[in-house]
Design an enzyme around this catalytic site. Structure first.
Site, mmCIF file in Angstrom:
data_model
loop_
_atom_site.group_PDB
_atom_site.id
_atom_site.type_symbol
_atom_site.label_atom_id
_atom_site.label_comp_id
_atom_site.label_asym_id
_atom_site.label_seq_id
_atom_site.Cartn_x
_atom_site.Cartn_y
_atom_site.Cartn_z
ATOM 1 N N ASN A 109 -6.388 3.453 1.817
ATOM 2 C CA ASN A 109 -6.242 2.003 1.944
ATOM 3 C C ASN A 109 -6.755 1.317 0.675
ATOM 4 O O ASN A 109 -6.108 0.412 0.146
ATOM 5 C CB ASN A 109 -7.008 1.521 3.182
ATOM 6 C CG ASN A 109 -6.634 0.137 3.597
ATOM 7 O OD1 ASN A 109 -5.461 -0.214 3.630
ATOM 8 N ND2 ASN A 109 -7.628 -0.663 3.937
ATOM 9 N N ILE B 139 2.001 -4.030 0.783
ATOM 10 C CA ILE B 139 1.433 -3.041 1.705
ATOM 11 C C ILE B 139 0.141 -3.710 2.177
ATOM 12 O O ILE B 139 -0.830 -3.777 1.439
ATOM 13 C CB ILE B 139 1.162 -1.687 1.017
ATOM 14 C CG1 ILE B 139 2.470 -1.071 0.523
ATOM 15 C CG2 ILE B 139 0.443 -0.747 1.987
ATOM 16 C CD1 ILE B 139 2.302 0.219 -0.263
ATOM 17 N N PRO B 140 0.146 -4.255 3.385
ATOM 18 C CA PRO B 140 -0.901 -5.194 3.806
ATOM 19 C C PRO B 140 -2.241 -4.569 4.197
ATOM 20 O O PRO B 140 -2.688 -4.649 5.347
ATOM 21 C CB PRO B 140 -0.251 -5.917 4.987
ATOM 22 C CG PRO B 140 0.654 -4.894 5.582
ATOM 23 C CD PRO B 140 1.187 -4.112 4.404
ATOM 24 N N CYS B 141 -2.916 -3.975 3.235
ATOM 25 C CA CYS B 141 -4.216 -3.366 3.520
ATOM 26 C C CYS B 141 -5.252 -4.415 3.912
ATOM 27 O O CYS B 141 -6.259 -4.085 4.537
ATOM 28 C CB CYS B 141 -4.689 -2.543 2.334
ATOM 29 S SG CYS B 141 -4.867 -3.465 0.803
ATOM 30 N N HIS B 142 -4.996 -5.689 3.589
ATOM 31 C CA HIS B 142 -5.932 -6.744 3.977
ATOM 32 C C HIS B 142 -5.977 -6.931 5.492
ATOM 33 O O HIS B 142 -6.918 -7.531 6.011
ATOM 34 C CB HIS B 142 -5.554 -8.073 3.286
ATOM 35 C CG HIS B 142 -4.204 -8.593 3.646
ATOM 36 N ND1 HIS B 142 -3.049 -8.128 3.028
ATOM 37 C CD2 HIS B 142 -3.803 -9.511 4.557
ATOM 38 C CE1 HIS B 142 -2.007 -8.765 3.545
ATOM 39 N NE2 HIS B 142 -2.434 -9.601 4.483
#
Length: 169
Positions: free
Chosen positions: A109, A118-121
């Site tokens: 991540n 790529i929504p790692c948040h």
């Protein structure tokens, strides 16, 4: 490899890619935008601006993040977390089929090369805490608030509430 820099409410986004797709998007402090964006990155720049204006929830430009097969699996699973939702690291590891891999998942991540896309948040601690974020916790909080159906009002300005500028392509 082409490069473009655009202003966002969270700093300068730097996009890198070629005709086969965008391979990285990162953010930094400062305002080093370009007036002319390479054609291979134009759609990605437009879609990021739409996201920040609240007009886009999914990205559909070609991407090609570079990473190990395990990182690729984690990033694929991250892309399934819907706009406006969060998932804990533990829930993410369960979806990947191995709860013992939580540290490896967190590491993958953190190595995500495509900021926001790529929504790692959207990955948080099991207790709801804002755990580490490569772009800084203040950016993670801003992004989650931006995606929330009922954004939290802040009593104090964060310096990141400015409007997204228009760019010439």
């Amino acid at each position: 490899m082409e490069e473009a820099r655009i202003r966002t409410p969270l700093g300068t986004a730097t996009l890198r890619g070629d005709e086969s797709g965008v391979c990285s998007i990162s953010v930094s402090d400062g305002h080093l935008e370009q007036e002319v964006v390479p054609e291979v990155l134009a759609q990605a720049c437009i879609q990021l601006q739409e996201y920040f204006r609240g007009e886009r929830q999914r990205f559909d430009f070609p991407i090609r993040p570079e990473g190990t097969p395990f990182q690729q699996r984690v990033w694929q699973e991250l892309r399934k977390v819907p706009y406006g939702h969060t998932l804990s690291y533990l829930e993410l590891t369960k979806k990947l089929g191995d709860v013992k891999a939580i540290r490896a998942v967190a590491s993958a991540n953190g190595r995500n090369p495509l900021w926001i896309v790529i929504p790692c948040h959207r990955i948080i601690g099991s207790d709801g805490s804002m755990t580490g974020y490569a772009g800084g916790i203040h950016r993670k909080k801003w992004l989650l608030n931006h995606e929330s159906p009922t954004p939290q009002q802040s009593l104090f300005g964060s310096g990141t509430d400015q409007a997204v500028g228009k760019h010439t392509f």
